[in-house]
Design a protein around this motif. Structure first.
Motif, PDB file in Angstrom:
ATOM      1  N   VAL A 145       0.857  -1.182   0.000  1.00 38.15           N
ATOM      2  CA  VAL A 145       0.000   0.000   0.000  1.00 38.15           C
ATOM      3  C   VAL A 145       0.895   1.234   0.000  1.00 38.15           C
ATOM      4  CG1 VAL A 145      -1.732   1.348   1.226  1.00 38.15           C
ATOM      5  CG2 VAL A 145      -1.879  -1.143   1.227  1.00 38.15           C
ATOM      6  N   ILE A 146       0.639   2.133  -0.926  1.00 39.39           N
ATOM      7  CA  ILE A 146       1.343   3.416  -0.987  1.00 39.39           C
ATOM      8  C   ILE A 146       0.298   4.506  -0.815  1.00 39.39           C
ATOM      9  CG2 ILE A 146       2.687   5.006  -2.420  1.00 39.39           C
ATOM     10  CD1 ILE A 146       2.851   1.283  -3.090  1.00 39.39           C
ATOM     11  N   ARG A 147       0.519   5.372   0.165  1.00 40.31           N
ATOM     12  CA  ARG A 147      -0.456   6.431   0.483  1.00 40.31           C
ATOM     13  C   ARG A 147       0.244   7.784   0.434  1.00 40.31           C
ATOM     14  NH1 ARG A 147      -2.569   9.447   4.799  1.00 40.31           N
ATOM     15  NH2 ARG A 147      -4.868   9.522   4.879  1.00 40.31           N
ATOM     16  N   ALA A 148      -0.309   8.685  -0.369  1.00 45.05           N
ATOM     17  CA  ALA A 148       0.222  10.041  -0.479  1.00 45.05           C
ATOM     18  C   ALA A 148      -0.850  11.035  -0.044  1.00 45.05           C
ATOM     19  CB  ALA A 148       0.660  10.335  -1.909  1.00 45.05           C
ATOM     20  N   GLU A 149      -0.490  11.950   0.825  1.00 43.12           N
ATOM     21  CA  GLU A 149      -1.436  12.954   1.298  1.00 43.12           C
ATOM     22  C   GLU A 149      -0.736  14.302   1.371  1.00 43.12           C
ATOM     23  OE1 GLU A 149      -4.555  13.763   5.019  1.00 43.12           O
ATOM     24  OE2 GLU A 149      -3.072  12.151   5.138  1.00 43.12           O
ATOM     25  N   GLY A 150      -1.379  15.331   0.831  1.00 40.74           N
ATOM     26  CA  GLY A 150      -0.785  16.655   0.838  1.00 40.74           C
ATOM     27  C   GLY A 150      -1.785  17.706   0.389  1.00 40.74           C
ATOM     28  N   PRO A 151      -1.373  18.978   0.423  1.00 36.67           N
ATOM     29  CA  PRO A 151      -2.291  20.069   0.053  1.00 36.67           C
ATOM     30  C   PRO A 151      -2.736  20.018  -1.406  1.00 36.67           C
ATOM     31  CG  PRO A 151      -0.052  20.885   0.371  1.00 36.67           C
ATOM     32  CD  PRO A 151      -0.077  19.490   0.872  1.00 36.67           C
ATOM     33  N   ARG A 152      -1.927  19.390  -2.257  1.00 36.42           N
ATOM     34  CA  ARG A 152      -2.339  19.213  -3.651  1.00 36.42           C
ATOM     35  C   ARG A 152      -1.716  17.946  -4.205  1.00 36.42           C
ATOM     36  NH1 ARG A 152      -1.039  22.662  -9.147  1.00 36.42           N
ATOM     37  NH2 ARG A 152      -2.707  21.786 -10.402  1.00 36.42           N
ATOM     38  N   ILE A 153      -2.567  17.086  -4.752  1.00 32.51           N
ATOM     39  CA  ILE A 153      -2.099  15.851  -5.366  1.00 32.51           C
ATOM     40  C   ILE A 153      -2.432  15.899  -6.849  1.00 32.51           C
ATOM     41  CG2 ILE A 153      -2.397  13.347  -5.475  1.00 32.51           C
ATOM     42  CD1 ILE A 153      -2.957  13.367  -2.516  1.00 32.51           C
ATOM     43  N   LEU A 154      -1.421  15.690  -7.665  1.00 26.05           N
ATOM     44  CA  LEU A 154      -1.611  15.757  -9.113  1.00 26.05           C
ATOM     45  C   LEU A 154      -1.010  14.511  -9.754  1.00 26.05           C
ATOM     46  CD1 LEU A 154      -2.580  17.410 -11.531  1.00 26.05           C
ATOM     47  CD2 LEU A 154      -0.336  18.514 -11.594  1.00 26.05           C
ATOM     48  N   LEU A 155      -1.876  13.621 -10.184  1.00 25.06           N
ATOM     49  CA  LEU A 155      -1.444  12.410 -10.899  1.00 25.06           C
ATOM     50  C   LEU A 155      -2.013  12.473 -12.301  1.00 25.06           C
ATOM     51  CD1 LEU A 155      -0.040   9.658 -10.894  1.00 25.06           C
ATOM     52  CD2 LEU A 155      -2.193   8.641 -10.107  1.00 25.06           C
ATOM     53  N   ASP A 156      -1.130  12.589 -13.266  1.00 30.39           N
ATOM     54  CA  ASP A 156      -1.552  12.699 -14.657  1.00 30.39           C
ATOM     55  C   ASP A 156      -2.421  11.501 -15.044  1.00 30.39           C
ATOM     56  OD1 ASP A 156      -1.335  12.303 -17.658  1.00 30.39           O
ATOM     57  OD2 ASP A 156      -0.250  14.187 -17.444  1.00 30.39           O
ATOM     58  N   PRO A 157      -3.565  11.751 -15.709  1.00 26.62           N
ATOM     59  CA  PRO A 157      -4.430  10.643 -16.138  1.00 26.62           C
ATOM     60  C   PRO A 157      -3.709   9.608 -16.987  1.00 26.62           C
ATOM     61  CG  PRO A 157      -5.578  12.736 -16.375  1.00 26.62           C
ATOM     62  CD  PRO A 157      -4.163  13.066 -16.016  1.00 26.62           C
ATOM     63  N   LYS A 158      -2.719  10.044 -17.767  1.00 24.74           N
ATOM     64  CA  LYS A 158      -1.959   9.095 -18.582  1.00 24.74           C
ATOM     65  C   LYS A 158      -1.184   8.117 -17.704  1.00 24.74           C
ATOM     66  CE  LYS A 158      -2.667  10.306 -22.938  1.00 24.74           C
ATOM     67  NZ  LYS A 158      -3.164   9.352 -23.963  1.00 24.74           N
TER      68      LYS A 158
END
Length: 211
Positions: A145-158
Motif C-alpha cells: 500500500v502506498i499512500r500520499a497525502e498533501g495540500p495538492r495531489i496531481l497524478l496525470d491521467p496518462k
C-alpha cells in the motif's frame, strides 16, 4: 512496444532527472573558478555539495528501481530500498516518509515495483506532504500500500492509465516509464494494481502479488 522501448524510456527518465543536479554542479564549478570572495566561495561549495548529494541519491534510487540490481541477488534488503526512497524525497524535507515494510528482504521485482509506485506517488505531491509505504505478507500473498497525502495531489491521467492498464498503443512519454515498469512487474508476477478515485484528496495505490 517492447523491452528495448521500455529501456529507452527508463534511460530518458534517468537523464531528465539527473540533468538539474548535474547542471548545477557544472554551473557551480564555473562560478567557483571565477569567484574570489571567501563568503561566495563557501556558498558555491555548499551548492556543489548539495548537487553532488542529490545526484548520488538519484543514482542510488534509479539503480534499485530501474536497474538490474547487480550484487543484490534474487532478494534485496528492504533497508536498501528505504534508504533509496529517503534519499530521493527526504533530503529537502518537502515530503515526510513513513516506512512500514515488515519483511527484511523482498524479491527484486517486488522491491522495484514498490519503489516505482513510491516514486509516482511522491511525484504526485506537487506541494509536498506525507508519503507512506507499506508491505506485508497476508493470506499467501504480498500486499503493498502506498499512500500520499498533501495540500495538492496531481497524478496525470496518462500515468494512471498506464499503471492500471499498461501500454495500450500510442506514444509513452519518459515520465511514464516508471508506471509502465510497475504495471509490467505486477503483471509478470500475476498480481494487480488498484488506485483510488482521482477526485479524492488522498492518493492510494494498492498491490497484491501472489506468492
Amino acid at each position: 512496444m517492447d523491452a528495448i522501448d521500455l529501456a529507452s524510456l527508463l534511460c530518458s527518465r534517468l537523464c531528465h532527472d539527473l540533468l538539474s543536479p548535474v547542471g548545477a554542479l557544472n554551473n557551480g564549478i564555473e562560478l567557483l573558478a571565477d569567484e574570489q570572495d571567501p563568503d561566495m566561495r563557501e556558498r558555491c561549495m555548499e551548492l556543489l555539495s548539495e548537487s553532488a548529494r542529490a545526484s548520488a541519491n538519484k543514482l542510488k534510487f534509479f539503480r534499485l528501481a530501474f536497474g538490474a540490481g547487480g550484487g543484490f541477488g534474487d532478494e534485496i534488503d528492504t533497508r536498501e530500498a528505504r534508504t533509496a526512497l529517503e534519499g530521493l524525497y527526504g533530503a529537502d524535507k518537502r515530503i515526510d516518509l513513513g516506512w512500514m515494510v515488515t519483511d527484511e528482504k523482498m524479491a527484486k521485482g517486488a522491491v522495484k515495483l514498490l519503489l516505482n509506485l513510491g516514486m509516482i506517488a511522491g511525484d504526485a505531491l506537487v506541494r509536498g506532504g506525507r508519503l507512506d509505504v507499506g508491505a506485508e505478507q497476508r493470506d499467501g500473498a504480498l500486499e503493498m500500500v502506498i499512500r500520499a497525502e498533501g495540500p495538492r495531489i496531481l497524478l496525470d491521467p496518462k500515468l494512471r492509465e498506464v499503471i492500471a492498464q499498461g501500454h495500450s498503443g500510442g506514444e509513452v512519454e519518459p515520465r511514464a516509464a516508471g508506471a509502465w515498469l510497475a504495471h509490467s512487474l505486477a503483471s509478470q508476477a500475476g498480481g494487480s494494481i488498484q488506485l483510488n478515485d482521482p477526485a479524492d484528496e488522498v492518493l492510494l495505490i494498492g498491490v497484491t502479488l501472489p506468492n
